[in-house]
Design a protein around this motif. Structure first.
Motif, PDB file in Angstrom:
ATOM      1  N   ILE A  66      84.009  54.487  43.144  1.00 37.95           N
ATOM      2  CA  ILE A  66      84.870  55.680  43.207  1.00 37.95           C
ATOM      3  C   ILE A  66      84.322  56.627  44.284  1.00 37.95           C
ATOM      4  O   ILE A  66      83.113  56.841  44.367  1.00 37.95           O
ATOM      5  CB  ILE A  66      84.914  56.398  41.838  1.00 37.95           C
ATOM      6  CG1 ILE A  66      85.347  55.411  40.744  1.00 37.95           C
ATOM      7  CG2 ILE A  66      85.852  57.611  41.895  1.00 37.95           C
ATOM      8  CD1 ILE A  66      85.234  55.967  39.329  1.00 37.95           C
ATOM      9  N   SER A  67      85.234  57.163  45.107  1.00 35.60           N
ATOM     10  CA  SER A  67      84.767  58.091  46.155  1.00 35.60           C
ATOM     11  C   SER A  67      84.189  59.347  45.516  1.00 35.60           C
ATOM     12  O   SER A  67      84.742  59.858  44.548  1.00 35.60           O
ATOM     13  CB  SER A  67      85.919  58.544  47.049  1.00 35.60           C
ATOM     14  OG  SER A  67      86.645  57.448  47.474  1.00 35.60           O
ATOM     15  N   PRO A  68      83.074  59.820  46.083  1.00 36.57           N
ATOM     16  CA  PRO A  68      82.495  61.053  45.526  1.00 36.57           C
ATOM     17  C   PRO A  68      83.386  62.263  45.809  1.00 36.57           C
ATOM     18  O   PRO A  68      84.214  62.235  46.717  1.00 36.57           O
ATOM     19  CB  PRO A  68      81.159  61.179  46.248  1.00 36.57           C
ATOM     20  CG  PRO A  68      81.281  60.356  47.467  1.00 36.57           C
ATOM     21  CD  PRO A  68      82.290  59.279  47.189  1.00 36.57           C
ATOM     22  N   ARG A  69      83.217  63.291  45.022  1.00 29.26           N
ATOM     23  CA  ARG A  69      83.950  64.550  45.200  1.00 29.26           C
ATOM     24  C   ARG A  69      83.710  65.107  46.599  1.00 29.26           C
ATOM     25  O   ARG A  69      82.611  65.025  47.132  1.00 29.26           O
ATOM     26  CB  ARG A  69      83.437  65.538  44.150  1.00 29.26           C
ATOM     27  CG  ARG A  69      83.715  67.006  44.435  1.00 29.26           C
ATOM     28  CD  ARG A  69      83.068  67.844  43.349  1.00 29.26           C
ATOM     29  NE  ARG A  69      83.129  69.255  43.637  1.00 29.26           N
ATOM     30  CZ  ARG A  69      82.193  69.929  44.286  1.00 29.26           C
ATOM     31  NH1 ARG A  69      81.111  69.303  44.742  1.00 29.26           N
ATOM     32  NH2 ARG A  69      82.324  71.220  44.480  1.00 29.26           N
ATOM     33  N   LYS A  70      84.776  65.674  47.190  1.00 34.65           N
ATOM     34  CA  LYS A  70      84.628  66.365  48.475  1.00 34.65           C
ATOM     35  C   LYS A  70      84.245  67.810  48.202  1.00 34.65           C
ATOM     36  O   LYS A  70      84.867  68.460  47.372  1.00 34.65           O
ATOM     37  CB  LYS A  70      85.946  66.331  49.248  1.00 34.65           C
ATOM     38  CG  LYS A  70      86.251  64.961  49.819  1.00 34.65           C
ATOM     39  CD  LYS A  70      87.236  65.102  51.009  1.00 34.65           C
ATOM     40  CE  LYS A  70      87.621  63.731  51.546  1.00 34.65           C
ATOM     41  NZ  LYS A  70      88.382  62.940  50.536  1.00 34.65           N
ATOM     42  N   ILE A  71      83.248  68.305  48.916  1.00 34.14           N
ATOM     43  CA  ILE A  71      82.823  69.696  48.701  1.00 34.14           C
ATOM     44  C   ILE A  71      83.928  70.635  49.206  1.00 34.14           C
ATOM     45  O   ILE A  71      84.339  70.535  50.360  1.00 34.14           O
ATOM     46  CB  ILE A  71      81.485  69.972  49.432  1.00 34.14           C
ATOM     47  CG1 ILE A  71      80.375  69.139  48.775  1.00 34.14           C
ATOM     48  CG2 ILE A  71      81.146  71.457  49.403  1.00 34.14           C
ATOM     49  CD1 ILE A  71      79.012  69.312  49.394  1.00 34.14           C
TER      50      ILE A  71
END
Ligand code: THG
Length: 393
Positions: free
Chosen positions: A121-126
């Motif tokens: 899963i792609s990590p959260r974008k800041i």
């Protein structure tokens, strides 16, 4: 890495702050990650993880317990590895987290399940955040461009209130605390606290009073303005306050070096600052002097320290008008004009002032003073005054 624990459904960490207030109070440390752990397990952590993920411009790390502690179960916790990993997978898919793990009750099998399930899963974008002034007591106070005028309660000041001074000197602390409470009840959104009085150990009085009000949630919910002409009193105050406070004040009075030293400490403690229009030549009394000093202070803070401009609050000096001295008659207008200039020329900086100063010549005549304050505020707020130290009532 900074992690907090929301221990019950109040949505607050144990010391009483909401997660937004907590973030505003620690953001200056520029942590690698901000997050939540332990507590009630992932399921009940969800709204707080979501709140943090929206506001924190750093990585989010979440490592919950394996559910609510259950003393009746064999392991003390009910979640199996796949329960915890399903919950954290949903967090990851919702874009809440960059780092995941497990706290009490989780085992190597839990961590393995989490790692396997979220690895693709792609990590959260800041998220990028607007440049707002973000203060905090137990609750956040955000000052945006369109935020209405903010009342700073002036009565918890031993030099500004004979009644408060008497209570502090006579050590009637319960009643002194009630002065702070009245300010909040009357609409103060910040309280100014000043213990600068010759008969007091002001450092000790500041510490003692701040610690007292810290345990009064109805007062501690708002940010504190630490008001002293002595730096050691301000610094002692900064060590007591949990939230993001305002230092009142620093200035160029003794030159760049001391100004920058104090500003650097404000950055380290994570406080906003009031910068008085005061330099080596004295307090600015005319429009030209006010803007000259504010401009110099702004450039110095930004160029030398990369100080966040939204945490700079200028005070271009409200002096008493109608004193009988001709040169004093334009003081209020000069303040208002300087306010307008700061608002237009020093991006993101805020403006404050001690409003009751303007009517000092009318002491004892409260009707006249209140009328003067009303007219003054009408014009000053229109010109861009962000906040004022006032009798909130
Ligand atoms: N700028 C900044 N900080 C400040 C000031 C400022 N802090 C102190 C002061 N000025 C603002 N606070 C007050 C508080 C009370 C009064 C004026 C300013 C005041 N008090 C009545 C009086 O003296 O007549 C109260 C009398 C009484 O009740 O005893 O007017 O400008 N950054």
């Amino acid at each position: 890495m900074i992690s907090g624990t929301v221990t019950d459904a109040s949505g607050r960490i144990l010391s009483g702050q909401t997660v937004s207030a907590f973030w505003n109070s620690v953001r200056h440390a520029k942590p690698l990650s901000m997050g939540l752990n332990c507590a009630m397990g992932a399921a009940l952590m969800r709204p707080y993880a979501e709140e943090l993920a929206k506001i924190a411009d750093t990585y989010i790390c979440v490592y919950p317990n394996a559910g609510l502690p259950n003393p009746m179960s064999e392991t003390g916790f009910d979640e199996e590895p796949h329960d915890t990993s399903n919950l954290l997978t949903e967090f990851a898919e919702s874009g809440f987290i960059n780092i995941a793990g497990g706290c009490c009750g989780t085992t190597p099998a839990h961590i393995k399940a989490v790692a396997e399930q979220i690895k693709n899963i792609s990590p959260r974008k800041i998220p990028t955040q607007d440049t707002f002034t973000r203060l905090a007591g137990l609750e956040p106070l955000t000052i945006k461009e369109d935020t209405l005028f903010i009342n700073v309660g002036e009565r918890t000041n031993v030099t500004g209130s004979k009644a408060f001074a008497r209570l502090i000197i006579e050590e009637k602390f319960e009643e002194a605390v009630s002065v702070a409470r009245q300010q909040v009840e009357n609409g103060a959104q910040v309280i100014d606290i000043n213990m600068d009085e010759g008969m007091l150990d002001s450092l000790q009085a500041m510490q003692y009073f701040l610690n007292l009000i810290a345990s009064e949630p109805d007062i501690a919910r708002i940010p504190i303005m630490l008001d002293s002409s002595k730096w050691d009193v301000i610094e002692a105050g900064l060590k007591c306050v949990q939230g993001k406070a305002i230092v009142n004040s620093i200035s160029l009075k003794e030159g760049d070096e001391l100004f920058l030293e104090h500003a650097r400490l404000c950055l380290n403690y994570g406080a906003a600052v009031i910068v008085m229009a005061f330099d080596e030549k004295g307090q600015a009394d005319t429009y030209e002097r006010k803007i000259e000093i504010c401009k110099r202070a702004y450039n110095t803070l930004i160029n030398e320290l990369d100080f966040p401009p939204e945490d700079i609050i200028f005070d271009p000096n409200i002096f008493a008008v109608a004193t009988g001295i001709e040169e004093h008659n334009n003081y209020a207008v000069d303040f208002i004009e300087a306010t307008k200039w700061i608002k237009q020329n020093l991006p993101h900086a805020k403006i404050s002032g001690g409003v009751s100063n303007v009517s000092f010549s009318f002491r004892g005549n409260d009707i006249a003073r209140e009328a003067i304050h009303t007219v003054f505020l009408h014009h000053a707020i229109k010109a861009g005054l962000t906040m004022g130290i006032v009798n909130a009532g």
